[in-house]
Design a protein around this motif. Structure first.
Motif, short mmCIF file in Angstrom:
data_model
loop_
_atom_site.label_atom_id
_atom_site.label_comp_id
_atom_site.label_asym_id
_atom_site.label_seq_id
_atom_site.Cartn_x
_atom_site.Cartn_y
_atom_site.Cartn_z
N MET A 1 -2.53 -6.45 -14.10
CA MET A 1 -1.51 -6.50 -13.06
C MET A 1 -1.94 -5.67 -11.86
O MET A 1 -2.49 -4.59 -11.99
N LEU A 2 -1.70 -6.22 -10.67
CA LEU A 2 -2.07 -5.54 -9.43
C LEU A 2 -0.83 -5.36 -8.56
O LEU A 2 0.16 -6.07 -8.70
N LYS A 3 -0.92 -4.40 -7.65
CA LYS A 3 0.11 -4.19 -6.63
C LYS A 3 -0.56 -4.13 -5.26
O LYS A 3 -1.79 -4.01 -5.16
N ALA A 4 0.26 -4.18 -4.23
CA ALA A 4 -0.25 -4.02 -2.87
C ALA A 4 0.69 -3.11 -2.09
O ALA A 4 1.90 -3.12 -2.31
N VAL A 5 0.11 -2.30 -1.23
CA VAL A 5 0.87 -1.41 -0.35
C VAL A 5 0.50 -1.75 1.08
O VAL A 5 -0.68 -1.83 1.43
N ILE A 6 1.52 -1.98 1.90
CA ILE A 6 1.31 -2.25 3.33
C ILE A 6 1.86 -1.05 4.11
O ILE A 6 3.04 -0.71 3.97
N LEU A 7 1.02 -0.39 4.88
CA LEU A 7 1.40 0.81 5.63
C LEU A 7 1.75 0.41 7.05
O LEU A 7 0.90 -0.12 7.78
N ILE A 8 3.01 0.66 7.47
CA ILE A 8 3.45 0.15 8.78
C ILE A 8 3.80 1.26 9.77
O ILE A 8 4.17 0.96 10.91
N GLY A 9 3.73 2.54 9.38
CA GLY A 9 4.07 3.60 10.34
C GLY A 9 5.54 3.57 10.70
O GLY A 9 6.39 3.24 9.88
N GLY A 10 5.84 3.91 11.95
CA GLY A 10 7.24 3.97 12.36
C GLY A 10 7.41 3.77 13.84
O GLY A 10 6.43 3.49 14.57
N GLU A 49 -2.85 -12.17 -9.85
CA GLU A 49 -2.50 -11.00 -10.66
C GLU A 49 -1.54 -10.05 -9.95
O GLU A 49 -1.01 -9.13 -10.56
N LEU A 50 -1.33 -10.26 -8.66
CA LEU A 50 -0.51 -9.32 -7.88
C LEU A 50 0.98 -9.61 -8.08
O LEU A 50 1.44 -10.73 -7.82
N LYS A 51 1.71 -8.61 -8.54
CA LYS A 51 3.11 -8.81 -8.94
C LYS A 51 4.11 -8.06 -8.08
O LYS A 51 5.32 -8.29 -8.19
N GLU A 52 3.67 -7.12 -7.25
CA GLU A 52 4.63 -6.34 -6.45
C GLU A 52 3.98 -5.89 -5.16
O GLU A 52 2.80 -5.53 -5.13
N ILE A 53 4.77 -5.94 -4.08
CA ILE A 53 4.32 -5.47 -2.77
C ILE A 53 5.25 -4.36 -2.30
O ILE A 53 6.48 -4.54 -2.28
N LEU A 54 4.68 -3.23 -1.94
CA LEU A 54 5.45 -2.10 -1.42
C LEU A 54 5.11 -1.90 0.05
O LEU A 54 3.93 -1.81 0.41
N ILE A 55 6.11 -1.87 0.89
CA ILE A 55 5.93 -1.62 2.32
C ILE A 55 6.36 -0.18 2.59
O ILE A 55 7.50 0.19 2.29
N ILE A 56 5.46 0.64 3.12
CA ILE A 56 5.76 2.06 3.34
C ILE A 56 5.73 2.36 4.82
O ILE A 56 4.77 2.02 5.52
N ARG A 98 3.87 7.91 -4.99
CA ARG A 98 2.90 7.63 -6.05
C ARG A 98 3.55 7.11 -7.33
O ARG A 98 2.98 6.27 -8.04
N ASP A 99 4.75 7.61 -7.66
CA ASP A 99 5.40 7.15 -8.89
C ASP A 99 5.76 5.68 -8.82
O ASP A 99 5.64 4.94 -9.80
N GLN A 100 6.24 5.24 -7.64
CA GLN A 100 6.57 3.82 -7.47
C GLN A 100 5.32 2.95 -7.54
O GLN A 100 5.36 1.84 -8.06
N ILE A 101 4.20 3.46 -7.00
CA ILE A 101 2.96 2.69 -7.02
C ILE A 101 2.41 2.61 -8.45
O ILE A 101 1.95 1.56 -8.90
N ARG A 102 2.50 3.71 -9.20
CA ARG A 102 1.94 3.75 -10.56
C ARG A 102 2.84 3.09 -11.59
O ARG A 102 2.40 2.80 -12.70
N SER A 103 4.10 2.84 -11.25
CA SER A 103 5.04 2.24 -12.19
C SER A 103 4.52 0.90 -12.71
O SER A 103 4.12 0.04 -11.93
N GLY A 104 4.54 0.75 -14.02
CA GLY A 104 4.02 -0.48 -14.62
C GLY A 104 2.54 -0.44 -14.90
O GLY A 104 1.98 -1.40 -15.42
N SER A 105 1.88 0.66 -14.54
CA SER A 105 0.44 0.88 -14.80
C SER A 105 -0.44 -0.27 -14.30
O SER A 105 -1.13 -0.94 -15.08
N PRO A 106 -0.42 -0.53 -12.99
CA PRO A 106 -1.32 -1.58 -12.47
C PRO A 106 -2.78 -1.19 -12.66
O PRO A 106 -3.13 0.00 -12.70
N ASP A 107 -3.63 -2.19 -12.80
CA ASP A 107 -5.07 -1.91 -12.94
C ASP A 107 -5.66 -1.33 -11.65
O ASP A 107 -6.61 -0.56 -11.70
N ALA A 108 -5.08 -1.73 -10.52
CA ALA A 108 -5.52 -1.23 -9.22
C ALA A 108 -4.47 -1.63 -8.21
O ALA A 108 -3.54 -2.38 -8.53
N PHE A 109 -4.60 -1.15 -6.98
CA PHE A 109 -3.66 -1.57 -5.94
C PHE A 109 -4.38 -1.66 -4.61
O PHE A 109 -5.27 -0.88 -4.28
#
Length: 423
Positions: A1-10, A49-56, A98-109
């Motif tokens: 399982m993979l995740k993705a993080v999109i960094l958008i600033g403010g 394999e990507l199951k979740e996207i987090l926008i920060i 980091r806890d939200q990113i690591r949740s579910g133990s993705p192989d990488a993000f």
């Protein structure tokens, strides 16, 4: 399982994108008919394999919540917006959540900067990282630039046999390498150990220097300067060089360039988004063009190449538009000409008016010159010739000319202007 993080600033970032970012968050600015970060989301959802996207970022949640909800329904994937309490930097935001990113133990993000535009080779990037995951904490997507261009980016030196990054400098003062960081990464979860060590060191320095109340500043970490620089030469960071199209979205003129290339990509991946077939019969189309289904275009108009027309736009008889973006509910009255320009939402261009910018096309013989974002002012302080930008709700009277100018929102012009900023 993979995740993705999109960094958008403010909202305090992206000042070079004004006035377009004054009424719409920069990550939601439409390029080729889609909000900028929707192109990121679409690329992520193509990875099975990507199951979740987090926008920060630190935009108010109300600015993005509707967009996030719509994207979840559109792509049937978990998407969450995580709002920072203040600007934490590219690495600080990752560590804070980091806890939200690591949740579910993705192989990488994956980590994608929100201000890059690209033909994202995410599958290839992940496979490259997985082959080296026994030692590599991060794989960086890289591309080639000229000597001069490279000074504006993170530069790296790699071992050609192992692809390990042996040296990394962010925006060096002198030439280091033509291989630059694209702001697209794959991380192993162990990277948080490295970020945590840097975070603790920075906290200790602040407290040691009597800055006990400066926890907010101590939590500010930049991925490039604070993390990647120290990982270079340790065998824990490698690079995948790509020749895919890539650019940054720093200025409004770069939006015109990104629009052109995303439209070109649509021909292969999403031809239904282009004005072809029955949609092209509305008027004369010179490919590539995107016209929203709700736009009202007169049959005698000539549109293209490289034009995006937003929802609710009205285009009158004999209008000519090329190399431009026309945003929601704008009105272009008959016989007007729009060249190399961005027309803001709810703006109105009068009859026989001419709105024109100077094309900033790079030299195609120079590697990735397309990445350049022309400065707003020359060294002598004069406005740099570039595209013309109208903010939202700008009124341009009939039979006037706007050339290489910027007009802030809610202005009613009374004359022709050239090389001016109308505040």
């Amino acid at each position: 399982m993979l995740k993705a993080v999109i960094l958008i600033g403010g909202p305090l970032k992206g000042t070079r994108f004004r006035p377009l970012s004054l009424d719409i968050p920069k990550p939601l600015f439409p390029v080729a008919g889609l909000p900028v970060i929707r192109h990121h989301i679409e690329a992520c959802t193509a990875v099975n394999e990507l199951k979740e996207i987090l926008i920060i970022g630190y935009y108010p949640a109300s600015h993005l919540q509707q967009f996030v909800n719509d994207m979840q329904l559109q792509y049937n994937i978990v998407i969450k917006y995580l709002q920072e309490f203040t600007a934490l930097g590219t690495a600080g935001g990752l560590y804070h959540f980091r806890d939200q990113i690591r949740s579910g133990s993705p192989d990488a993000f994956f980590v994608l900067n929100g201000d890059v535009c690209a033909d994202f080779p995410l599958k290839e990037l992940y496979e490259f990282h997985r082959e080296r995951s026994a030692t590599a904490l991060v794989t960086v997507m890289s591309t080639e630039a000229t000597h001069q261009q490279s000074l504006n980016f993170g530069c790296m030196v790699i071992d050609k046999k192992t692809q390990e990054i042996t040296h990394y400098v962010e925006k060096p003062s002198s030439y280091v390498s033509t291989l630059i960081n694209c702001g697209i990464y794959v991380f192993s979860l162990k990277i948080f150990n490295t970020i945590g060590e840097t975070f603790n060191i920075k906290q200790e320095e602040y407290y040691k220097n009597g800055n006990g109340n400066a926890c907010k500043d101590a939590g500010y970490l930049q991925l490039e300067q604070d993390i990647l620089t120290s990982l270079a030469g340790t065998g824990k960071m490698c690079a995948l060089q790509t020749s895919n199209w890539w650019s940054q979205l720093k200025t409004a003129s770069s939006a015109i360039y990104a629009n052109r290339h995303y439209l070109e990509l649509c021909k292969e991946k999403h031809p239904e988004r282009l004005a072809i077939g029955k949609r092209a019969e509305l008027c004369t189309i010179i490919p590539d063009v995107h016209i929203d289904p709700t736009a009202d275009v007169h049959p005698t108009a000539v549109i293209g190449p490289n034009v995006s027309i937003g929802p609710g736009v009205q285009i009158g008889a004999g209008v000519r538009i090329r190399e431009s973006i026309v945003l929601d509910a704008a009105v272009i009255e008959e016989r007007s000409l729009i060249l190399h320009s961005i027309i803001g939402r709810h703006s109105r261009i009068g009859k026989w008016a001419r709105v024109e910018g100077t094309p900033c096309d790079p030299d195609p013989n120079k590697p990735f010159a397309k990445m350049e974002n022309p400065r707003l002012f020359n060294n002598d302080g004069r406005l740099n010739p570039s595209i013309t930008i109208l903010g939202c709700s700008v009124s341009v009277p009939s039979e006037t000319i706007l050339l290489n100018s910027i007009v802030l929102p809610n202005k009613e012009l009374s004359r022709s202007i050239k090389n001016e900023i109308i505040l």
